[in-house]
Design an enzyme around this catalytic site. Structure first.
Site, PDB file in Angstrom:
ATOM      1  N   ASN A   1      38.431   3.414  80.707  1.00  0.00           N
ATOM      2  CA  ASN A   1      39.244   2.288  80.226  1.00  0.00           C
ATOM      3  C   ASN A   1      40.723   2.644  80.175  1.00  0.00           C
ATOM      4  OD1 ASN A   1      37.155   0.245  79.391  1.00  0.00           O
ATOM      5  ND2 ASN A   1      36.435   1.984  78.183  1.00  0.00           N
TER       6      ASN A   1
ATOM      7  N   ASP B   1      46.862  13.551  77.541  1.00  0.00           N
ATOM      8  CA  ASP B   1      45.605  12.869  77.246  1.00  0.00           C
ATOM      9  C   ASP B   1      45.998  11.491  76.703  1.00  0.00           C
ATOM     10  OD1 ASP B   1      42.853  12.425  76.516  1.00  0.00           O
ATOM     11  OD2 ASP B   1      43.415  12.910  74.450  1.00  0.00           O
ATOM     12  N   LEU B   2      45.059  10.562  76.681  1.00  0.00           N
ATOM     13  CA  LEU B   2      45.376   9.209  76.196  1.00  0.00           C
ATOM     14  C   LEU B   2      44.883   8.979  74.755  1.00  0.00           C
ATOM     15  CD1 LEU B   2      46.284   6.234  76.685  1.00  0.00           C
ATOM     16  CD2 LEU B   2      43.986   5.820  77.597  1.00  0.00           C
ATOM     17  N   ASP B   3      43.550   8.970  74.602  1.00  0.00           N
ATOM     18  CA  ASP B   3      42.949   8.595  73.319  1.00  0.00           C
ATOM     19  C   ASP B   3      43.269   9.638  72.251  1.00  0.00           C
ATOM     20  OD1 ASP B   3      41.559   6.300  74.410  1.00  0.00           O
ATOM     21  OD2 ASP B   3      40.162   7.692  75.354  1.00  0.00           O
TER      22      ASP B   3
ATOM     23  N   THR C   1      43.347   5.172  69.926  1.00  0.00           N
ATOM     24  CA  THR C   1      42.055   4.643  70.365  1.00  0.00           C
ATOM     25  C   THR C   1      40.907   5.601  70.043  1.00  0.00           C
ATOM     26  OG1 THR C   1      42.909   5.338  72.484  1.00  0.00           O
ATOM     27  CG2 THR C   1      42.586   2.967  72.181  1.00  0.00           C
TER      28      THR C   1
ATOM     29  N   GLU D   1      47.016  17.430  74.165  1.00  0.00           N
ATOM     30  CA  GLU D   1      45.643  17.020  73.830  1.00  0.00           C
ATOM     31  C   GLU D   1      45.390  16.962  72.327  1.00  0.00           C
ATOM     32  OE1 GLU D   1      42.640  16.201  74.595  1.00  0.00           O
ATOM     33  OE2 GLU D   1      42.605  16.195  76.781  1.00  0.00           O
ATOM     34  N   ASP D   2      44.489  16.077  71.905  1.00  0.00           N
ATOM     35  CA  ASP D   2      44.074  16.049  70.492  1.00  0.00           C
ATOM     36  C   ASP D   2      42.654  16.580  70.317  1.00  0.00           C
ATOM     37  OD1 ASP D   2      42.831  13.826  71.776  1.00  0.00           O
ATOM     38  OD2 ASP D   2      42.378  12.998  69.807  1.00  0.00           O
TER      39      ASP D   2
ATOM     40  N   ARG E   1      31.648   9.347  78.659  1.00  0.00           N
ATOM     41  CA  ARG E   1      30.750   8.371  78.035  1.00  0.00           C
ATOM     42  C   ARG E   1      29.281   8.805  78.060  1.00  0.00           C
ATOM     43  NH1 ARG E   1      31.379   2.657  80.595  1.00  0.00           N
ATOM     44  NH2 ARG E   1      33.546   3.258  80.301  1.00  0.00           N
TER      45      ARG E   1
ATOM     46  N   SER F   1      43.021  11.358  81.306  1.00  0.00           N
ATOM     47  CA  SER F   1      42.095  10.830  80.304  1.00  0.00           C
ATOM     48  C   SER F   1      40.691  10.756  80.876  1.00  0.00           C
ATOM     49  CB  SER F   1      42.531   9.427  79.881  1.00  0.00           C
ATOM     50  OG  SER F   1      41.532   8.846  79.062  1.00  0.00           O
ATOM     51  N   ALA F   2      39.705  11.132  80.043  1.00  0.00           N
ATOM     52  CA  ALA F   2      38.302  11.026  80.459  1.00  0.00           C
ATOM     53  C   ALA F   2      37.834   9.573  80.458  1.00  0.00           C
ATOM     54  CB  ALA F   2      37.439  11.833  79.506  1.00  0.00           C
ATOM     55  N   SER F   3      38.671   8.680  79.918  1.00  0.00           N
ATOM     56  CA  SER F   3      38.225   7.302  79.722  1.00  0.00           C
ATOM     57  C   SER F   3      38.354   6.442  80.971  1.00  0.00           C
ATOM     58  CB  SER F   3      39.030   6.653  78.599  1.00  0.00           C
ATOM     59  OG  SER F   3      38.676   5.292  78.494  1.00  0.00           O
TER      60      SER F   3
ATOM     61  N   LYS G   1      36.015  17.188  80.847  1.00  0.00           N
ATOM     62  CA  LYS G   1      36.499  18.196  79.904  1.00  0.00           C
ATOM     63  C   LYS G   1      35.292  18.743  79.135  1.00  0.00           C
ATOM     64  CE  LYS G   1      40.596  15.287  79.309  1.00  0.00           C
ATOM     65  NZ  LYS G   1      41.377  14.403  78.411  1.00  0.00           N
TER      66      LYS G   1
ATOM     67  N   LYS H   1      35.216  14.109  71.006  1.00  0.00           N
ATOM     68  CA  LYS H   1      36.562  13.764  71.478  1.00  0.00           C
ATOM     69  C   LYS H   1      36.804  14.382  72.849  1.00  0.00           C
ATOM     70  CE  LYS H   1      39.146  12.886  67.270  1.00  0.00           C
ATOM     71  NZ  LYS H   1      40.162  13.408  66.351  1.00  0.00           N
ATOM     72  N   GLY H   2      37.273  13.590  73.765  1.00  0.00           N
ATOM     73  CA  GLY H   2      37.581  14.084  75.106  1.00  0.00           C
ATOM     74  C   GLY H   2      36.369  14.136  76.028  1.00  0.00           C
TER      75      GLY H   2
HETATM   76  C1  BG6 Z   1      37.907  10.155  75.996  1.00  0.00           C
HETATM   77  C2  BG6 Z   1      37.620   9.921  74.524  1.00  0.00           C
HETATM   78  O1  BG6 Z   1      39.290  10.047  76.210  1.00  0.00           O
HETATM   79  O2  BG6 Z   1      37.225   9.209  76.804  1.00  0.00           O
HETATM   80  C3  BG6 Z   1      36.127   9.865  74.267  1.00  0.00           C
HETATM   81  O3  BG6 Z   1      38.208  10.960  73.756  1.00  0.00           O
HETATM   82  C4  BG6 Z   1      35.469   8.838  75.196  1.00  0.00           C
HETATM   83  O4  BG6 Z   1      35.898   9.523  72.916  1.00  0.00           O
HETATM   84  C5  BG6 Z   1      35.808   9.196  76.653  1.00  0.00           C
HETATM   85  O5  BG6 Z   1      34.066   8.826  75.019  1.00  0.00           O
HETATM   86  C6  BG6 Z   1      35.204   8.224  77.669  1.00  0.00           C
HETATM   87  O6  BG6 Z   1      35.778   6.966  77.490  1.00  0.00           O
HETATM   88  P1  BG6 Z   1      35.227   5.635  78.165  1.00  0.00           P
HETATM   89  O7  BG6 Z   1      36.271   4.601  77.779  1.00  0.00           O
HETATM   90  O8  BG6 Z   1      35.154   5.860  79.642  1.00  0.00           O
HETATM   91  O9  BG6 Z   1      33.890   5.364  77.577  1.00  0.00           O
HETATM   92 MG    MG Z   2      41.915  12.540  73.132  1.00  0.00          MG
END
Ligand code: BG6
Ligand code: MG
Length: 217
Positions: free
Chosen positions: A118, A9-11, A17, A169-170, A49, A114-116, A145, A45-46
């Site tokens: 970004n 996982d990233l964040d 982050t 994972e965190d 958005r 990562s779910a992000s 997730k 977390k995880g």
């Molecule tokens: C996850 C984070 O990795 O990504 C969440 O733990 C975050 O807090 C999710 O909401 C989505 O991220 P993003 O950058 O696409 O808004």
């Molecule tokens: Mg995380």
């Protein structure tokens, strides 16, 4: 057991982050009159958005149509992007580079789940984008997730069975995703929140010594 890959996982695992997501969600929640604390943060977390936004807006008496939700999500993301603007290799969490080196020396693949949306710019700012053999694209993953989809996507990209992969994972939702994928889960953080992980470490500093070494050898 010969493991072929470690999927991170990233964040909150590779860099902190998770804290910036928390700050941005807290500001967003309070802007619509919803209180937001650490407990809410653990729930999110995880989580993706739009799903995170839905969790916050469900606590409001007001109703928000699709256009309003899109605006709020954009507002949170702009805020988050401002907070991560100055991220650099100094923001890698302790032990992460050692973990990458250790896995690479053993010929294991390194993946990012990562779910992000970004994730790509963040790993580039951290200077570690080229350490990953595969980075899942959250925008292409049908279910977020705690569904196992993103971890399975990485295993498939590596041509590996889930049981040959380890996930790190965190987040509670992330550990559930790894376990439902049929992988071994290393949790980073609170042993109560991450109780369903196979192994829990307080932070990333001991990932090699107390995580990989006993598991992989
Ligand atoms: C996850 C984070 O990795 O990504 C969440 O733990 C975050 O807090 C999710 O909401 C989505 O991220 P993003 O950058 O696409 O808004
Ligand atoms: Mg995380």
């Amino acid at each position: 057991m010969a493991y072929g890959a470690c999927i991170f996982d990233l964040d909150g695992v590779i860099t902190d982050t998770a804290h910036y997501h928390f700050l941005a969600w807290k500001r967003l929640a309070e802007s619509v009159g919803v209180p937001f604390d650490e407990e809410d943060n653990h729930q999110l977390k995880g989580v993706g958005r739009m799903e995170s936004l839905a969790y916050i807006l469900a606590k409001s008496d007001r109703t928000f149509d699709e256009a309003a939700r899109a605006r709020l999500a954009e507002q949170k993301n702009d805020d988050y992007k401002n907070l991560i603007r100055e991220i650099s290799p100094a923001d890698l969490l302790p032990g992460i580079l050692d973990a990458f080196d250790w896995l690479t020396e053993r010929g294991m693949k390194i993946g990012l789940a990562s779910a992000s949306k970004n994730a790509r710019p963040v790993i580039e700012s951290l200077g570690v984008a080229d350490r990953f053999h595969y980075v899942a694209d959250a925008a292409q993953i049908p279910r977020g997730k705690p569904a196992p989809d993103i971890f399975l996507d990485v295993a498939t990209a590596f041509g590996l069975s889930p049981e040959d992969c380890i996930g790190v994972e965190d987040a509670a939702a992330g550990v559930t995703a790894i376990k439902s994928a049929g992988m071994i889960a290393i949790g980073i953080g609170d042993p109560v929140i991450l109780a369903h992980a196979d192994l829990i470490l307080p932070d990333t500093a001991d990932l090699v010594g107390k995580g990989f070494a006993p598991l992989i050898g």
